[in-house]
Design a protein around this motif. Sequence first.
Motif, PDB file in Angstrom:
ATOM      1  N   VAL A 226      52.412  -0.435  70.715  1.00  0.00           N
ATOM      2  CA  VAL A 226      53.616   0.123  71.334  1.00  0.00           C
ATOM      3  C   VAL A 226      54.563  -0.986  71.783  1.00  0.00           C
ATOM      4  O   VAL A 226      55.781  -0.785  71.847  1.00  0.00           O
ATOM      5  CB  VAL A 226      53.233   1.045  72.513  1.00  0.00           C
ATOM      6  CG1 VAL A 226      54.483   1.596  73.199  1.00  0.00           C
ATOM      7  CG2 VAL A 226      52.374   2.199  72.020  1.00  0.00           C
ATOM      8  N   GLU A 227      54.029  -2.170  72.084  1.00  0.00           N
ATOM      9  CA  GLU A 227      54.878  -3.290  72.503  1.00  0.00           C
ATOM     10  C   GLU A 227      55.898  -3.673  71.427  1.00  0.00           C
ATOM     11  O   GLU A 227      56.888  -4.356  71.702  1.00  0.00           O
ATOM     12  CB  GLU A 227      54.018  -4.500  72.840  1.00  0.00           C
ATOM     13  CG  GLU A 227      53.308  -5.118  71.651  1.00  0.00           C
ATOM     14  CD  GLU A 227      52.101  -5.943  72.018  1.00  0.00           C
ATOM     15  OE1 GLU A 227      52.170  -7.175  71.863  1.00  0.00           O
ATOM     16  OE2 GLU A 227      51.104  -5.367  72.452  1.00  0.00           O
ATOM     17  N   MET A 228      55.671  -3.222  70.187  1.00  0.00           N
ATOM     18  CA  MET A 228      56.599  -3.519  69.095  1.00  0.00           C
ATOM     19  C   MET A 228      57.944  -2.833  69.269  1.00  0.00           C
ATOM     20  O   MET A 228      58.883  -3.125  68.514  1.00  0.00           O
ATOM     21  CB  MET A 228      55.981  -3.094  67.752  1.00  0.00           C
ATOM     22  CG  MET A 228      54.764  -3.906  67.348  1.00  0.00           C
ATOM     23  SD  MET A 228      53.913  -3.242  65.895  1.00  0.00           S
ATOM     24  CE  MET A 228      55.172  -3.426  64.655  1.00  0.00           C
ATOM     25  N   CYS A 229      58.067  -1.934  70.239  1.00  0.00           N
ATOM     26  CA  CYS A 229      59.346  -1.253  70.450  1.00  0.00           C
ATOM     27  C   CYS A 229      60.471  -2.247  70.715  1.00  0.00           C
ATOM     28  O   CYS A 229      61.650  -1.967  70.421  1.00  0.00           O
ATOM     29  CB  CYS A 229      59.242  -0.268  71.608  1.00  0.00           C
ATOM     30  SG  CYS A 229      58.817  -1.013  73.207  1.00  0.00           S
ATOM     31  N   VAL A 230      60.137  -3.425  71.242  1.00  0.00           N
ATOM     32  CA  VAL A 230      61.147  -4.443  71.547  1.00  0.00           C
ATOM     33  C   VAL A 230      61.656  -5.120  70.282  1.00  0.00           C
ATOM     34  O   VAL A 230      62.829  -5.519  70.209  1.00  0.00           O
ATOM     35  CB  VAL A 230      60.548  -5.493  72.510  1.00  0.00           C
ATOM     36  CG1 VAL A 230      61.416  -6.741  72.586  1.00  0.00           C
ATOM     37  CG2 VAL A 230      60.361  -4.888  73.898  1.00  0.00           C
ATOM     38  N   TRP A 231      60.828  -5.254  69.276  1.00  0.00           N
ATOM     39  CA  TRP A 231      61.146  -6.103  68.133  1.00  0.00           C
ATOM     40  C   TRP A 231      62.374  -5.653  67.345  1.00  0.00           C
ATOM     41  O   TRP A 231      63.252  -6.482  67.071  1.00  0.00           O
ATOM     42  CB  TRP A 231      59.932  -6.223  67.214  1.00  0.00           C
ATOM     43  CG  TRP A 231      58.724  -6.812  67.873  1.00  0.00           C
ATOM     44  CD1 TRP A 231      58.628  -7.283  69.160  1.00  0.00           C
ATOM     45  CD2 TRP A 231      57.430  -6.999  67.296  1.00  0.00           C
ATOM     46  NE1 TRP A 231      57.356  -7.745  69.420  1.00  0.00           N
ATOM     47  CE2 TRP A 231      56.597  -7.586  68.305  1.00  0.00           C
ATOM     48  CE3 TRP A 231      56.888  -6.737  66.041  1.00  0.00           C
ATOM     49  CZ2 TRP A 231      55.262  -7.897  68.057  1.00  0.00           C
ATOM     50  CZ3 TRP A 231      55.554  -7.046  65.805  1.00  0.00           C
ATOM     51  CH2 TRP A 231      54.754  -7.620  66.804  1.00  0.00           C
TER      52      TRP A 231
END
Length: 455
Positions: A226-231
Amino acid sequence: MELTLRRLFRPVTLEDDASCKPLMAPSSLRRSIGPGILLAGACIGGSHLMSSTTAGARFGFALVGLILLTNLVKYPFLRVGTRFTAATGLSLLEGFQRRNTAYLPLYLLVSLVTGTATIAAVSFVAGLLLTNVPGLTGQDPYGLSIAVLVVCGLVLLLGHYRALDRLSKLLVVLLTLLTGVAASSLLIRGPVGDVAASWVSTDPTPWTLANLAFLIPLMGWMPGPVEMCVWPSLWMFSRARDTEHTATPQEAEFDFNLGYGITVLTALFFVILGSYTMYGSGDGMLAGSGVSFAQKLIKLYTAAMGGWAAWVIIPAAFSAMFSTTLTCLDAYPRSIAAIQGLFRQSDSGDAAPGPLQRRFDPWVVVHLLAAVVALVVAKGGGIGVKDFVFGAMTGSFLTAPLFAWMAMDTINSSLVPEEHRYRPLTRAFCWFGLVFFSGFSLLFISRFFLGLGAA
């Protein structure tokens, strides 16, 4: 003239909507496509090649519903970065900083820990797959993994975003076509066993506490953390500078949906490949050394499809892992470099390409070296491919509730124009996602740390 953050992205106003200029003209839409494809390149890796294939091999099609549900539950959270940047002109990291002073330090802390583990894990699998290439058979997979890291680092340090964008698009197209060809040929040829029965029942069943050690990693990287939302939020600025075109919210979301659709489709392809070639023999897929995993993977495909399959599966599998390594080695340093600028208040994270690039390059080197150290430690400790990769996947799932809350809270805040916030139905689904992540995380912790259900 150097484009700045505020000129690259700004909210779409009513006057913009009322103009006769089309929001999704073919030429402008083509120049907007990129961040979503990069997201697909980052996603289609360990979760697809290892988890989806093994899910099909062990349980046939019994886990297709869980795979689709996980993709659906993560969708509104992973879309936040694209939607937030297109609507506000800010990176999602800047949104985190403005929304809650604790969000940015938390994101940085977890990224520093998970970044090294993830980059090392995906490069390890890429190196393992290279042992199937003629001329590289018998080579040390750890050495090949380090070589993959070095090549990816040189691409990013010398070619910057433009090289990342072009190469990732090529790899995503290649792996999608090749896995599609392989899956289609198997559907025509037929399965090796009675896999059709797995739609309604399976023996053994995946729905046991003992299988949590497989299900949690499967969901952790399905389609990605879910941390990939920033990318995508950060890649949107680089894409806009590269093309001198600012994507409208409609174009940005089309790009995201295109990339996300590719990740879901390829996940199903790999389930088909696993179930049609290995159903009933998947329990031993991840046993033994990493080299044995890579060799068994290719041998099972060639045994079911014929020798020609090696020319399809090897490049498809390696393309998946190389694209994941490349995009992760870009995204983690890019995120940390942007956070560094926000902490210093020297710029808005990605406002000016010069300062960002000067911070980005050293972080690429740091992550590369840290991943190499992790590989050396793993080799010395005899850590197998299952423990290495599944450990990173599990960590990603356990942190999912934190990042999901941060994303949901920011997109629905006063930072975002009301018309671009999530509607009540989507908000309700986000709450369901939070319960989903938290419930499974608590179940996993209770099982493996508190001994729930242990014999």
